[in-house]
Design a protein around this motif. Sequence first.
Motif, PDB file in Angstrom:
ATOM      1  N   ALA A   1       0.834  -1.206   0.000  1.00  0.00           N
ATOM      2  CA  ALA A   1       0.000   0.000   0.000  1.00  0.00           C
ATOM      3  C   ALA A   1       0.864   1.249   0.000  1.00  0.00           C
ATOM      4  O   ALA A   1       0.548   2.256  -0.665  1.00  0.00           O
ATOM      5  N   GLU A   2       1.983   1.205   0.729  1.00  0.00           N
ATOM      6  CA  GLU A   2       2.908   2.346   0.739  1.00  0.00           C
ATOM      7  C   GLU A   2       3.500   2.554  -0.653  1.00  0.00           C
ATOM      8  O   GLU A   2       3.613   3.691  -1.140  1.00  0.00           O
ATOM      9  N   VAL A   3       3.896   1.476  -1.292  1.00  0.00           N
ATOM     10  CA  VAL A   3       4.482   1.572  -2.632  1.00  0.00           C
ATOM     11  C   VAL A   3       3.454   2.117  -3.620  1.00  0.00           C
ATOM     12  O   VAL A   3       3.752   3.008  -4.436  1.00  0.00           O
ATOM     13  N   ARG A   4       2.235   1.616  -3.547  1.00  0.00           N
ATOM     14  CA  ARG A   4       1.194   2.087  -4.471  1.00  0.00           C
ATOM     15  C   ARG A   4       0.827   3.540  -4.203  1.00  0.00           C
ATOM     16  O   ARG A   4       0.519   4.290  -5.139  1.00  0.00           O
ATOM     17  N   ALA A   5       0.854   3.951  -2.927  1.00  0.00           N
ATOM     18  CA  ALA A   5       0.543   5.345  -2.610  1.00  0.00           C
ATOM     19  C   ALA A   5       1.551   6.280  -3.257  1.00  0.00           C
ATOM     20  O   ALA A   5       1.190   7.333  -3.807  1.00  0.00           O
TER      21      ALA A   5
ATOM     22  N   GLN B   1       5.376  -4.545 -10.926  1.00  0.00           N
ATOM     23  CA  GLN B   1       4.715  -5.850 -10.878  1.00  0.00           C
ATOM     24  C   GLN B   1       5.323  -6.742  -9.788  1.00  0.00           C
ATOM     25  O   GLN B   1       4.678  -7.664  -9.308  1.00  0.00           O
ATOM     26  N   GLU B   2       6.575  -6.452  -9.419  1.00  0.00           N
ATOM     27  CA  GLU B   2       7.256  -7.259  -8.414  1.00  0.00           C
ATOM     28  C   GLU B   2       7.847  -6.351  -7.347  1.00  0.00           C
ATOM     29  O   GLU B   2       8.365  -5.260  -7.658  1.00  0.00           O
ATOM     30  N   LEU B   3       7.781  -6.789  -6.104  1.00  0.00           N
ATOM     31  CA  LEU B   3       8.404  -6.105  -4.978  1.00  0.00           C
ATOM     32  C   LEU B   3       9.268  -7.127  -4.252  1.00  0.00           C
ATOM     33  O   LEU B   3       8.760  -8.152  -3.788  1.00  0.00           O
ATOM     34  N   CYS B   4      10.564  -6.867  -4.181  1.00  0.00           N
ATOM     35  CA  CYS B   4      11.509  -7.810  -3.574  1.00  0.00           C
ATOM     36  C   CYS B   4      12.194  -7.168  -2.382  1.00  0.00           C
ATOM     37  O   CYS B   4      12.655  -6.020  -2.469  1.00  0.00           O
ATOM     38  N   LEU B   5      12.260  -7.896  -1.294  1.00  0.00           N
ATOM     39  CA  LEU B   5      12.965  -7.464  -0.096  1.00  0.00           C
ATOM     40  C   LEU B   5      14.326  -8.144  -0.079  1.00  0.00           C
ATOM     41  O   LEU B   5      14.422  -9.373  -0.141  1.00  0.00           O
ATOM     42  N   THR B   6      15.395  -7.341  -0.003  1.00  0.00           N
ATOM     43  CA  THR B   6      16.758  -7.854  -0.099  1.00  0.00           C
ATOM     44  C   THR B   6      17.505  -7.616   1.200  1.00  0.00           C
ATOM     45  O   THR B   6      17.002  -6.968   2.121  1.00  0.00           O
TER      46      THR B   6
END
Length: 533
Positions: A93-97, A108-113
């Motif tokens: 939701a933060e990313v889309r905001a 389309q992809e969100l990766c936590l590194t």
Amino acid sequence: MNQRLRAAGVFALLVGFFVTGFVLLAAMAVFDWLLATHRGDGSRAGFTGVFMAMTAVAAAGILRGMYAFLRAGRLGTPEGVAVTEQDEPELWAEVRAVADGLGERPPQELCLTSDVNASAAEQSRLLGLLPGRRRLNVGVPLLVGMERAELRAVLAHEFGHYGNGDTRLGAAALRGRAAMAHTVRIFSRDLVWFDRVVGAIYLGYARMYLRRSFALSREKEFAADRVAAGYAGAAAMTAALRTLPVVDAAHAHYLETYATMGRPFRALPPAGEFHGGFRRMVDARPGERLAALAEGRRPKPPHKYDTHPSLAERLARLEALPAQDADPVTAGPAFALLRAPERVLTALEAAPDAAPEPATPAEVRRLSWDHLVLVRAAYDAEEFSRPLRQAVARVRRTGAGAELPDLEDVLDAFDEGLLWAGISDRMPRPQSAARLTGESARNYLRPAVFDALAGLVHLRLLAASRAVPRIAWAGTPGIGLPEAWEKGMDAALDAATSDTPDTKPLRALLAEPDPDPEPAPDPVGGGGAVGGL
């Protein structure tokens, strides 16, 4: 020169890379054809064969460089852990905001590194002329060390790259760098003179391309900073940039001091704690105490091929921007956006780019933090004490198969006057101190003897369960000793390692009964080790 002209120049150089390759391939083909059709007598046949072999090697190198361009810069396998909106709805939701606020298409992809970084990537098409699938990478250490307002500024910076076309056209530039680096690397090998000549052509071309493309990359970072400042506020972006080196230094300290303390004996913290322990350390060192870990670290000197401007330059540009109203954001730590942090941290350990070493589960033991501290203390004590014990064994001429002397044996040797009349001569020392004698030699070796004797004491107390682990997230991991030892150990060791060794204070401490210390609580829950010692 504006960014469009810079980008056009970089793109022209990229096209020139292929033109240069095709021209060289065509020239070599023509030479080979001329040699093959005008060989004359048999004496020239050998030269023709050698030259055609050289051109074949060079042509293969050029074609491999072109192929590297076609393969480089793709999204490839995700780094870290890919999370869906069902996995982490608050973070998504933060990313889309941020995407909606900037009028951008969300990834389309969100990766936590596991990196102290965030980056935007895009699977562009037709050398970046057409958009493609987007992937946003966010480092878990950033979530741990940043506030939500700072994270929003970082996300806005990355969406600034999307909006400016950096991820599309930048992908082409990235491919060009990879292709040229690959080609130069091929021709940098110990090849024949013809291949070295072709390599020199590519090396000069690559240097020119890198200077232009990296200068463009630095300008794009400034532009993304302006986008972030316009959306999240210059104050938030400035705070994020100032926090970044602090988090980086703290994370490096954590990995070196805590996460990898079991590396010498192939042990790891509990599952999820290799990366998860960083949050414990950050929570224990708020504000200035965390920033102190970055003190004394010199910033990396600027390089003409740096893709990012220096931190000072970026901060100066942000400070020069006019004040703007920032998009409001809920206060609080960014890490709170994770709904299932334990699952993410555990999965991160299995990711190829974030897995601790050794990565094969069968090769490691999982120990609780307390157990890990105790085993590391025993390992260090053994390492510190070994040179002294070996020196005592040599003086006493113990057989090769015998066990090394224990604490009482070492103290007996000290009482016999052997410390400075035999043992010290057999302690290791560097070549620069090999000629020291008398008081100079004693003063040089005394700290090493002190530490070795302290290691023997620690081994004894650990074996007797009279030492307790202290993970000390706000300090340095170690062990706690009984009160009598905490008060009198240093003085007793000083007496035992003096010019006239006196072991009585140390023997008195060894003979003094101590109540069993209270067991320290297991900071990760579950107590004990997974797997035995």
